[in-house]
Design a protein around this motif. Structure first.
Motif, PDB file in Angstrom:
ATOM      1  N   ALA A   1       0.815  -1.217   0.000  1.00  0.00           N
ATOM      2  CA  ALA A   1       0.000   0.000   0.000  1.00  0.00           C
ATOM      3  C   ALA A   1       0.848   1.266   0.000  1.00  0.00           C
ATOM      4  N   GLU A   2       1.874   1.310   0.826  1.00  0.00           N
ATOM      5  CA  GLU A   2       2.697   2.516   0.910  1.00  0.00           C
ATOM      6  C   GLU A   2       3.426   2.765  -0.407  1.00  0.00           C
ATOM      7  N   ARG A   3       3.987   1.716  -0.973  1.00  0.00           N
ATOM      8  CA  ARG A   3       4.709   1.856  -2.253  1.00  0.00           C
ATOM      9  C   ARG A   3       3.748   2.266  -3.367  1.00  0.00           C
ATOM     10  N   PHE A   4       2.549   1.679  -3.373  1.00  0.00           N
ATOM     11  CA  PHE A   4       1.559   2.003  -4.395  1.00  0.00           C
ATOM     12  C   PHE A   4       1.128   3.468  -4.298  1.00  0.00           C
ATOM     13  N   THR A   5       0.894   3.932  -3.084  1.00  0.00           N
ATOM     14  CA  THR A   5       0.494   5.323  -2.889  1.00  0.00           C
ATOM     15  C   THR A   5       1.569   6.270  -3.398  1.00  0.00           C
ATOM     16  N   GLU A   6       2.820   5.965  -3.062  1.00  0.00           N
ATOM     17  CA  GLU A   6       3.926   6.832  -3.442  1.00  0.00           C
ATOM     18  C   GLU A   6       4.181   6.803  -4.951  1.00  0.00           C
ATOM     19  N   GLU A   7       4.236   5.607  -5.526  1.00  0.00           N
ATOM     20  CA  GLU A   7       4.642   5.471  -6.923  1.00  0.00           C
ATOM     21  C   GLU A   7       3.509   5.718  -7.918  1.00  0.00           C
TER      22      GLU A   7
ATOM     23  N   THR B   1       2.007   2.966 -15.025  1.00  0.00           N
ATOM     24  CA  THR B   1       2.870   3.203 -13.869  1.00  0.00           C
ATOM     25  C   THR B   1       2.842   2.023 -12.913  1.00  0.00           C
ATOM     26  N   CYS B   2       1.650   1.460 -12.682  1.00  0.00           N
ATOM     27  CA  CYS B   2       1.517   0.336 -11.756  1.00  0.00           C
ATOM     28  C   CYS B   2       2.281  -0.884 -12.254  1.00  0.00           C
ATOM     29  N   ASN B   3       2.155  -1.182 -13.537  1.00  0.00           N
ATOM     30  CA  ASN B   3       2.877  -2.339 -14.073  1.00  0.00           C
ATOM     31  C   ASN B   3       4.381  -2.138 -13.995  1.00  0.00           C
ATOM     32  N   GLU B   4       4.826  -0.922 -14.316  1.00  0.00           N
ATOM     33  CA  GLU B   4       6.260  -0.643 -14.313  1.00  0.00           C
ATOM     34  C   GLU B   4       6.838  -0.615 -12.904  1.00  0.00           C
ATOM     35  N   LYS B   5       6.179   0.120 -12.005  1.00  0.00           N
ATOM     36  CA  LYS B   5       6.757   0.382 -10.690  1.00  0.00           C
ATOM     37  C   LYS B   5       6.355  -0.618  -9.596  1.00  0.00           C
ATOM     38  N   ILE B   6       5.181  -1.228  -9.729  1.00  0.00           N
ATOM     39  CA  ILE B   6       4.707  -2.128  -8.681  1.00  0.00           C
ATOM     40  C   ILE B   6       4.878  -3.591  -9.082  1.00  0.00           C
ATOM     41  N   LYS B   7       4.201  -4.019 -10.140  1.00  0.00           N
ATOM     42  CA  LYS B   7       4.199  -5.447 -10.478  1.00  0.00           C
ATOM     43  C   LYS B   7       5.531  -5.942 -11.019  1.00  0.00           C
ATOM     44  N   PHE B   8       6.243  -5.090 -11.761  1.00  0.00           N
ATOM     45  CA  PHE B   8       7.482  -5.563 -12.351  1.00  0.00           C
ATOM     46  C   PHE B   8       8.707  -4.791 -11.888  1.00  0.00           C
TER      47      PHE B   8
ATOM     48  N   TYR C   1       0.093  -2.527 -24.594  1.00  0.00           N
ATOM     49  CA  TYR C   1       0.314  -1.087 -24.421  1.00  0.00           C
ATOM     50  C   TYR C   1       0.742  -0.756 -22.996  1.00  0.00           C
ATOM     51  N   VAL C   2       0.063  -1.328 -22.000  1.00  0.00           N
ATOM     52  CA  VAL C   2       0.380  -0.983 -20.614  1.00  0.00           C
ATOM     53  C   VAL C   2       1.601  -1.734 -20.094  1.00  0.00           C
ATOM     54  N   LEU C   3       2.154  -2.629 -20.911  1.00  0.00           N
ATOM     55  CA  LEU C   3       3.363  -3.362 -20.528  1.00  0.00           C
ATOM     56  C   LEU C   3       4.598  -2.866 -21.276  1.00  0.00           C
ATOM     57  N   ALA C   4       4.389  -1.927 -22.196  1.00  0.00           N
ATOM     58  CA  ALA C   4       5.475  -1.509 -23.075  1.00  0.00           C
ATOM     59  C   ALA C   4       6.542  -0.682 -22.375  1.00  0.00           C
ATOM     60  N   SER C   5       6.330  -0.340 -21.115  1.00  0.00           N
ATOM     61  CA  SER C   5       7.334   0.410 -20.362  1.00  0.00           C
ATOM     62  C   SER C   5       8.233  -0.508 -19.541  1.00  0.00           C
ATOM     63  N   LEU C   6       8.131  -1.810 -19.794  1.00  0.00           N
ATOM     64  CA  LEU C   6       8.985  -2.764 -19.082  1.00  0.00           C
ATOM     65  C   LEU C   6      10.317  -2.923 -19.802  1.00  0.00           C
ATOM     66  N   ARG C   7      11.357  -3.062 -19.013  1.00  0.00           N
ATOM     67  CA  ARG C   7      12.704  -3.213 -19.551  1.00  0.00           C
ATOM     68  C   ARG C   7      13.017  -4.685 -19.820  1.00  0.00           C
ATOM     69  N   PRO C   8      14.028  -4.950 -20.648  1.00  0.00           N
ATOM     70  CA  PRO C   8      14.351  -6.341 -20.982  1.00  0.00           C
ATOM     71  C   PRO C   8      14.587  -7.227 -19.771  1.00  0.00           C
ATOM     72  N   GLU C   9      15.298  -6.704 -18.766  1.00  0.00           N
ATOM     73  CA  GLU C   9      15.588  -7.528 -17.587  1.00  0.00           C
ATOM     74  C   GLU C   9      14.330  -7.874 -16.806  1.00  0.00           C
ATOM     75  N   GLN C  10      13.291  -7.050 -16.910  1.00  0.00           N
ATOM     76  CA  GLN C  10      12.020  -7.363 -16.260  1.00  0.00           C
ATOM     77  C   GLN C  10      11.245  -8.401 -17.067  1.00  0.00           C
ATOM     78  N   LEU C  11      11.222  -8.244 -18.379  1.00  0.00           N
ATOM     79  CA  LEU C  11      10.498  -9.190 -19.226  1.00  0.00           C
ATOM     80  C   LEU C  11      11.124 -10.577 -19.195  1.00  0.00           C
ATOM     81  N   ARG C  12      12.412 -10.662 -18.955  1.00  0.00           N
ATOM     82  CA  ARG C  12      13.066 -11.971 -18.888  1.00  0.00           C
ATOM     83  C   ARG C  12      12.554 -12.790 -17.715  1.00  0.00           C
TER      84      ARG C  12
END
Length: 363
Positions: free
Chosen positions: A74-80, A100-107, A151-162
């Motif tokens: 919750a704290e990380r989600f609120t901030e990010e 933002t959630c996919n980039e900063k929270i889930k991945f 579209y909402v996953l396109a901000s993921l970096r290669p090391e995250q997608l691996r």
């Protein structure tokens, strides 16, 4: 392979976890608690991440016979996510909190914790296809065009997608619901969530005013400079908006007016006719290349500027940490703060994600 299945409490993540189990992976389910004060119930498709969703996720994990945990993010989600969302609107930009959630929270937050605990991958119920070609991840559109979430996953970096798994990428939503029913998952007919999860009533303007208060300014005709009315804050508007402008008198030609631009410093909201919304150039900043391959010279592509729709053929070029996209046909309602996702040009719609960038300006 040890797999952490992110289980939202919906049908997609439940079936994705089931497929990971069926594939022979050692699967553990986790539900992310993203609100310090979650509602007890959702209303139809309104909101997500409620207590009800956590219970639904736990019941699905029990049926699958996998361990299940609830992690407090919750704290990380609120901030990010939440604070970034509010700050972007205050600056006159239009963010996409799901990106933002996919980039900063889930991945980022979730994946980092998963890797620290010895997991090999994070599995989600996103509709996107992921392949590895010559050691490089390739993110592609889903087989179900109407549910595609590349579209909402396109901000993921290669090391995250691996370290990502999207078991639903080759499926249609109707087949996923049928499979859930066959597996005895109670979420088989649960409605999808279509709203911003932290604004369950869908009233974005009210939410932003509760955080930012009122900051009055003028509604100005972009062509004549005439003041047409007053507003309570630029955060209540986005480029391309037609309804809720609060203008009493019609335009001289009788046609609707649209928001053309926002000036947060002066508090000015400029409005005008639909044809003035059209843009033929997009300037993007902070590009991300999911496969690890930046553009090399002018590249024919398809650009998408909204999660659903807003696509056009274009030529894109990257240099000095920026991307210039020249559209072959104009797009309307393109707002700074949105994300422009570039797909390989394959005619009407691209398939392979080339990269993404935050829209800084248009012309």
């Amino acid at each position: 392979m040890r797999v952490l299945a992110a289980m939202s409490g919906g049908v997609d993540s439940a079936v994705a976890a089931a497929r990971a189990v069926e594939a022979g992976h050692d699967v553990v389910g986790v539900h992310l608690a993203l609100s310090a004060k979650p509602g007890t119930l959702r209303t139809g498709a309104r909101g997500c991440c409620t207590i009800e969703d956590a219970h639904d996720a736990r019941r699905a994990a029990d049926i699958l016979g996998i361990p299940f945990y609830v992690w407090d993010f919750a704290e990380r989600f609120t901030e990010e996510v939440v604070e970034t969302f509010v700050g972007e609107y205050a600056a006159g930009r239009t963010p996409n909190p799901c990106v933002t959630c996919n980039e900063k929270i889930k991945f980022e937050a979730l994946l980092d914790k998963a890797m620290a605990l010895g997991f090999d991958a994070v599995c989600t119920g996103h509709y996107a296809r992921l392949e590895v070609v010559d050691g490089r991840p390739q993110l592609r559109r889903s087989a179900d065009e109407g549910k595609d979430q590349s579209y909402v996953l396109a901000s993921l970096r290669p090391e995250q997608l691996r370290h990502a798994m999207f078991p639903l990428g080759g499926s249609r939503k109707s087949d996923v619901r049928a499979e859930a029913a066959e597996r005895g998952l109670a979420v088989a007919e649960k409605p999808d969530s279509h709203d911003i999860c932290f604004i369950p009533d869908g009233d974005t303007r009210k939410f932003l005013e509760s955080r930012l208060g009122e900051s009055p300014g003028d509604l100005v005709d972009a062509e004549t400079g005439a003041v047409l009315g007053r507003h309570t804050g630029v955060h209540g508007f986005t480029v391309g908006q037609r309804k809720g402008l609060g203008i009493d008198k019609p335009a001289p030609d009788g046609r609707p007016r649209y928001v053309l631009s926002l000036e947060p410093v002066s508090g000015t909201v400029k409005v005008g006719s639909a044809n003035r919304l059209e843009v033929t150039r997009i300037d993007g900043e902070r590009p991300i290349w999911p496969s690890g391959c930046p553009l090399e010279g002018p590249t024919e592509c398809v650009v998408q500027v909204r999660a659903h729709g807003g696509t056009a053929r274009a030529v894109a070029e990257a240099a000095d940490g920026e991307v210039t996209v020249r559209l072959r046909e104009p797009l309307s309602g393109v707002a700074p703060g949105q994300v422009a996702v570039l797909y390989r040009d394959e005619g009407e719609a691209g398939d392979l994600v080339l990269g993404s960038a935050r829209i800084a300006a248009t012309a």
